[in-house]
Design an enzyme around this catalytic site. Structure first.
Site, short mmCIF file in Angstrom:
data_model
loop_
_atom_site.label_atom_id
_atom_site.label_comp_id
_atom_site.label_asym_id
_atom_site.label_seq_id
_atom_site.Cartn_x
_atom_site.Cartn_y
_atom_site.Cartn_z
N ASP A 6 3.36 -9.69 -20.38
CA ASP A 6 2.86 -10.17 -21.63
C ASP A 6 1.51 -9.71 -22.27
OD1 ASP A 6 4.63 -12.21 -21.55
OD2 ASP A 6 3.11 -13.90 -21.13
N LYS A 66 3.53 -10.49 -27.41
CA LYS A 66 3.23 -10.69 -28.82
C LYS A 66 1.88 -9.65 -29.04
CE LYS A 66 4.90 -15.12 -29.83
NZ LYS A 66 4.42 -16.20 -28.74
N MET A 94 -5.32 -21.94 -26.66
CA MET A 94 -4.65 -21.45 -28.02
C MET A 94 -5.33 -22.50 -29.22
SD MET A 94 -0.60 -21.50 -26.58
CE MET A 94 -0.71 -22.83 -25.87
N1 SAH Z 1 -0.29 -19.44 -18.86
C1 SAH Z 1 -1.75 -19.04 -19.54
C2 SAH Z 1 -1.86 -19.63 -20.79
C3 SAH Z 1 -0.98 -19.08 -21.61
S1 SAH Z 1 -1.33 -19.81 -23.37
C4 SAH Z 1 -2.77 -19.64 -18.39
O1 SAH Z 1 -2.35 -20.23 -17.48
O2 SAH Z 1 -3.93 -19.38 -18.49
C5 SAH Z 1 -2.57 -18.45 -24.04
C6 SAH Z 1 -3.86 -19.28 -24.10
O3 SAH Z 1 -4.65 -19.06 -22.81
C7 SAH Z 1 -4.90 -18.45 -25.05
O4 SAH Z 1 -4.66 -18.78 -26.03
C8 SAH Z 1 -6.05 -18.89 -24.45
O5 SAH Z 1 -6.51 -20.13 -24.93
C9 SAH Z 1 -5.77 -18.93 -22.95
N2 SAH Z 1 -6.51 -17.80 -22.12
C10 SAH Z 1 -5.62 -17.07 -21.26
N3 SAH Z 1 -6.48 -16.08 -20.74
C11 SAH Z 1 -7.73 -16.35 -21.17
C12 SAH Z 1 -9.24 -15.51 -20.96
N4 SAH Z 1 -9.04 -14.61 -20.29
N5 SAH Z 1 -9.93 -16.15 -21.64
C13 SAH Z 1 -9.87 -17.08 -22.33
N6 SAH Z 1 -8.81 -17.98 -22.68
C14 SAH Z 1 -7.57 -17.37 -22.18
#
Ligand code: SAH
Length: 455
Positions: free
Chosen positions: A244, A266, A379
């Site tokens: 991803d 995306k 998000m």
């Molecule tokens: N499966 C992922 C979440 C996916 S949804 C998890 O468990 O973390 C995607 C959202 O995750 C982003 O819009 C943001 O809100 C958050 N996110 C993922 N990585 C991040 C990071 N390094 N710093 C801040 N937010 C993050």
């Protein structure tokens, strides 16, 4: 080669250890684990060594004498007295008994290697006494690379040895069958204690087109050091990696260099791959016999659509494994110094999606606005104004602390702190990079550097 590594069966054999302190203790611990009958000779013995040896050997409180070597198969000198250590060494050499003098390779005929114990698999590392520190360093690398389950795999194959010998008397054929098994999903079933499913592969090596499998792996929030050991092990063995946009380049670099890697996320300016297409790709590649690793940011089961992917795999009867990852909430909170729960301020934490639809975030706000609770919005940056409005409209104090974490756990991490009334003004004009995570609650306002770890 100065030394030949041999794995010594010491079960019920007598081993002499001269010395009663900490150095002796560490050697006796190993010898006891190898089920030896240990004879300790020392003028004084520490309490914990005495406890360790009780019921497992013999304790002689005396000065070392040559007669203590009678009937022993191995001697270890671990005293702080150089003269005694030398005496043990020369007596043992004269009697052709293997001897080890701790930290004195020149007096040894055998050296204790650093070991990784996944019994029945034992891996040993030696540096010929040059530097035990290097041996221990290499051991730690092995420790991380070799899954714990290798012991279950070895035990499984050991239990099949007799059957395999009868079924395939020709040793070349037998080797081929086992090699085929080791590159099939059967190996992973054996590692994961599912012998019946493993049997299906071991029993049918003639099926040439072996079905592949899928690993759904959490890549963590960005810092590659937050990958789990299991994630790295599988990243090193996969044939294909579908990743991803949340997966950082540094994380991808930990994968096997010649694995085929394909971006399926995306990214602005690129056409994104629809979820159904990803599901279909996983199924197709696995059916071609590939080990497919689906690498997802954070944890695959937290806003990761991992549930939909496994549904597709289950429908097609494709074997799969899910490896959890550190979710953005855990990673960002830790690296920003914000405890998600706190004995005094927050007894629960909610992970919610703040993804807006037509600028509005719709959630069960009455339920979210409750005292002593931390809310983490994934998000949520695009819907931040709506989120703050709704929280205030549903009774949250406008002064409630909020933290917005951008690119958490990476070297570019930024943390903006404020309150839910003013955060949007604060962010105006600031170009915050995605991904961003939003944390709302008293814990976001705790002074930095004064975090209680007693939560
Ligand atoms: N499966 C992922 C979440 C996916 S949804 C998890 O468990 O973390 C995607 C959202 O995750 C982003 O819009 C943001 O809100 C958050 N996110 C993922 N990585 C991040 C990071 N390094 N710093 C801040 N937010 C993050």
């Amino acid at each position: 080669m100065d030394y030949l590594p041999l794995h010594f069966n010491l079960k019920d054999q007598t081993v002499l250890v001269v010395g009663g302190g900490d150095v002796a203790y560490r050697k006796v611990e190993l010898l006891v684990a190898a089920q030896a009958n240990v004879r300790i000779v020392a003028k004084e013995v520490s309490d914990r060594l005495q406890e360790l040896i009780t019921g497992r050997g013999q304790l002689i409180i005396a000065s070392y004498e040559q007669e203590h070597l009678s009937d022993v198969v191995l001697a270890v000198a671990a005293t702080s007295d150089d003269a005694v250590n030398r005496q043990v060494s020369s007596d043992a050499h004269a009697a052709s008994i293997p001897v080890n003098v701790v930290d004195k390779p020149e007096l040894c005929s055998v050296i204790f290697p650093a070991i990784v114990d996944r019994s029945p698999v034992i891996m040993s590392v030696g540096t010929g006494g040059a530097t035990p520190v290097l041996a221990r360093y290499l051991k730690s690398l092995l420790d991380q690379a070799i899954p714990e389950g290798i012991s279950r795999l070895a035990t499984y194959l050991k239990s099949k040895r007799g059957d395999l010998k009868t079924k395939y008397p020709d040793s070349n054929r037998r080797r081929h069958v086992i090699e085929t098994f080791l590159s099939s999903p059967g190996k992973e079933f054996a590692i994961n204690s599912r012998p019946d499913e493993a049997d299906a592969y071991l029993d049918h090596p003639e099926i040439e087109v072996v079905q592949g499998e899928v690993y759904l792996v959490g890549a963590g929030p960005g810092d590659p050091d937050l990958l789990t050991l299991r994630a790295v092990q599988l990243m090193q063995s996969a044939d294909v990696i579908l990743y991803d946009n949340l997966v950082s380049d540094l994380v991808l670099q930990r994968a096997r260099r010649d694995a085929y890697k394909e971006f399926v996320g995306k990214r602005s300016g690129y056409k994104s791959t629809a979820q159904e297409d990803i599901n279909a790709m996983l199924v197709r590649l696995a059916k071609e016999g590939k080990r497919v690793l689906r690498l997802k940011g954070g944890d695959p089961f937290i806003f990761g659509r991992g549930g939909e992917e496994i549904e597709a795999l289950i429908a097609e009867k494709i074997p799969f494994q899910v490896i959890p990852g550190i979710s953005a909430a855990n990673g960002c909170a830790a690296y920003a110094g914000i405890p998600l729960t706190h004995r005094d301020y927050s007894q629960s934490v909610r992970f919610v999606t703040g993804h807006p639809k037509d600028g509005v975030v719709s959630l069960a706000w009455e339920d979210l606005v409750s005292p002593n609770q931390t809310i983490v919005f994934y998000m949520g940056l695009g819907g931040l104004a709506s989120i703050c409005d709704q929280l205030i409209n549903h009774g949250m104090l406008p002064a409630m602390p909020i933290a917005v974490v951008s690119k958490g756990t990476t070297p570019d991490q930024k943390v903006i702190r404020g309150n839910i009334e003013t955060i949007c003004d604060q962010l105006a004009g600031m170009k915050l990079e995605t991904p961003t995570l939003i944390i709302v609650g008293e814990v976001a306002g705790l002074p930095e550097g004064e975090i209680s770890t007693e939560n």
